[in-house]
Design a protein around this motif. Structure first.
Motif, PDB file in Angstrom:
ATOM      1  N   TYR A 283       0.870  -1.096  -0.144  1.00 36.51           N
ATOM      2  CA  TYR A 283       0.171  -0.166   0.109  1.00 36.51           C
ATOM      3  C   TYR A 283       0.792   0.856  -0.012  1.00 36.51           C
ATOM      4  CZ  TYR A 283      -3.290   3.053   2.151  1.00 36.51           C
ATOM      5  OH  TYR A 283      -4.414   3.905   2.366  1.00 36.51           O
ATOM      6  N   TYR A 284       1.829   1.232   1.187  1.00 37.36           N
ATOM      7  CA  TYR A 284       3.176   2.157   0.767  1.00 37.36           C
ATOM      8  C   TYR A 284       3.456   2.620  -0.178  1.00 37.36           C
ATOM      9  CZ  TYR A 284       6.395   5.405   2.875  1.00 37.36           C
ATOM     10  OH  TYR A 284       7.251   6.358   3.100  1.00 37.36           O
TER      11      TYR A 284
ATOM     12  N   VAL B 298       2.158   5.349  10.089  1.00 34.29           N
ATOM     13  CA  VAL B 298       2.994   4.453  11.221  1.00 34.29           C
ATOM     14  C   VAL B 298       3.430   3.248  11.711  1.00 34.29           C
ATOM     15  CG1 VAL B 298       2.184   5.188  13.540  1.00 34.29           C
ATOM     16  CG2 VAL B 298       1.866   7.062  11.820  1.00 34.29           C
ATOM     17  N   SER B 299       2.181   2.634  10.759  1.00 35.22           N
ATOM     18  CA  SER B 299       2.597   0.995  11.411  1.00 35.22           C
ATOM     19  C   SER B 299       3.562   0.217  10.425  1.00 35.22           C
ATOM     20  CB  SER B 299       1.283   0.359  10.382  1.00 35.22           C
ATOM     21  OG  SER B 299       0.137   1.172  11.507  1.00 35.22           O
ATOM     22  N   THR B 300       4.338   0.567   9.271  1.00 37.16           N
ATOM     23  CA  THR B 300       5.716   0.307   8.829  1.00 37.16           C
ATOM     24  C   THR B 300       6.672   1.589   9.227  1.00 37.16           C
ATOM     25  OG1 THR B 300       5.799   2.385   6.857  1.00 37.16           O
ATOM     26  CG2 THR B 300       4.028  -0.045   6.509  1.00 37.16           C
TER      27      THR B 300
ATOM     28  N   ILE C  75       0.931  12.243   3.037  1.00 39.95           N
ATOM     29  CA  ILE C  75       0.143  12.430   3.782  1.00 39.95           C
ATOM     30  C   ILE C  75      -0.695  13.736   2.682  1.00 39.95           C
ATOM     31  CG2 ILE C  75      -1.184  13.836   5.536  1.00 39.95           C
ATOM     32  CD1 ILE C  75      -1.662  10.912   6.446  1.00 39.95           C
ATOM     33  N   GLY C  76       0.200  14.761   2.613  1.00 40.12           N
ATOM     34  CA  GLY C  76      -0.460  15.609   1.794  1.00 40.12           C
ATOM     35  C   GLY C  76      -0.863  15.619   0.670  1.00 40.12           C
TER      36      GLY C  76
ATOM     37  N   ALA D  38      -7.543   8.789   5.928  1.00 32.07           N
ATOM     38  CA  ALA D  38      -7.392   7.925   6.999  1.00 32.07           C
ATOM     39  C   ALA D  38      -6.816   6.325   7.574  1.00 32.07           C
ATOM     40  CB  ALA D  38      -8.431   7.725   7.704  1.00 32.07           C
ATOM     41  N   ALA D  39      -6.938   5.829   6.312  1.00 37.29           N
ATOM     42  CA  ALA D  39      -6.093   4.905   5.967  1.00 37.29           C
ATOM     43  C   ALA D  39      -4.703   4.990   6.007  1.00 37.29           C
ATOM     44  CB  ALA D  39      -6.686   3.529   5.147  1.00 37.29           C
ATOM     45  N   THR D  40      -3.777   5.840   5.115  1.00 39.89           N
ATOM     46  CA  THR D  40      -3.413   5.780   4.628  1.00 39.89           C
ATOM     47  C   THR D  40      -2.191   6.798   5.806  1.00 39.89           C
ATOM     48  OG1 THR D  40      -3.481   6.513   2.628  1.00 39.89           O
ATOM     49  CG2 THR D  40      -1.542   7.304   3.599  1.00 39.89           C
TER      50      THR D  40
END
Length: 298
Positions: free
Chosen positions: A102-103, A228-230, A193-194, A221-223
């Motif tokens: 995803y990232y 943060v998770s990664t 995020i931007g 929101a998912a991003t």
């Protein structure tokens, strides 16, 4: 037609040449974007963005000091949960692997998809909305230069997990064999995020179907959860991305005199049925339809 007059702060009237006001109106008037120009502009702009971002000196020691300061500040504010989130999500292999991809991919795919949608369905709003994205990205480059910041996964004092390295997934330009091709110390602000918030707000403002508008808001929101998770960003990096986006909207409002979603959907003179060819312009005064009358001073 005579000059337009404005009153100065001293009370004296100054003449504004008609060419100035006409030029201002031309800039603010929505136009049909040209496909070849947009493809070239986006390609050159992203190449320039990558070139400048990666040309910013990798000030490792300063970036690590800034990361330590951010981490202490978040502890002081009671929002330093990134490490816990990183370890918790990393324990679920299928979830963290999906987040890694995803990232690496949606950052580009969704942004380009929204640009294509705007070009096809909202051509009158396309240029202003694109300007928001470009201004957001441009001011982010200033942030990378003035405030080098290491991502959490590179901190020396933390216990963060570099999920791309651990799970050997593809796509991160800042991990593994590709780390030398990207500036690893340009984490503030977060353009994940931007850009995702730009996509989300654009979809929410312009989409007609309620469920599509909801998806638009869920995307940033998912991003935020993913970055943060990664362990690629702190929460405060996301705040930096939001501030850059706010700057982008101010620039667009200054240039066009309105926020992008307030502009007409189709350029002046075009129609939804045939947006490529403008309709005949109707003069507010029927006399001006005559060439002889059109040459008379008003």
């Amino acid at each position: 037609m005579g000059d337009v007059t404005v009153t100065s702060s001293e009370g004296r009237e100054k003449a504004v040449p008609p060419s100035v006001t006409a030029a201002s109106r031309r800039v603010r008037r929505p136009r049909r974007p040209r496909l070849w120009f947009e493809i070239l502009l986006i390609a050159v702009s992203y190449w320039t963005y990558s070139l400048i971002r990666n040309a910013v000196p990798e000030q490792k020691s300063e970036a690590l000091r800034n990361a330590d300061w951010i981490w202490r500040m978040e502890h002081h504010l009671g929002i330093a949960v990134e490490e816990s989130v990183n370890h918790t999500v990393n324990s679920v292999t299928w979830l963290i692997v999906g987040m890694n991809y995803y990232y690496a991919t949606l950052h580009f795919v969704v942004t380009l998809g929204v640009l294509v949608w705007l070009y096809r369905s909202h051509p009158g709003r396309y240029a202003a909305t694109r300007l928001v994205l470009f201004a957001t990205t441009a001011v982010a480059l200033v942030g990378y230069y003035l405030y080098p910041l290491a991502p959490p996964r590179l901190m020396t004092g933390g216990d963060f997990i570099d999920t791309v390295v651990v799970h050997e997934t593809w796509g991160s330009m800042a991990s593994g064999d590709l780390k030398n091709m990207s500036n690893q110390y340009a984490a503030m602000p977060s353009m994940h995020i931007g850009w995702s918030l730009w996509c989300g707000l654009t979809i929410f403002a312009l989409a007609r179907l309620p469920w599509v508008r909801i998806l638009g808001l869920l995307y940033p929101a998912a991003t935020l959860v993913v970055i943060v998770s990664t362990a690629n960003h702190f929460w405060l990096d996301a705040v930096g991305g939001m501030l850059c986006l706010a700057f982008g909207y101010v620039v667009a409002w200054t240039v066009y005199g309105a926020l992008p979603h307030r502009l007409p959907r189709f350029p002046t003179g075009s129609t939804p049925e045939n947006p490529e060819n403008p309709a005949p312009r109707q003069s507010p005064d029927p006399r001006l339809d005559s060439p002889a009358e059109a040459q008379r001073p008003v």
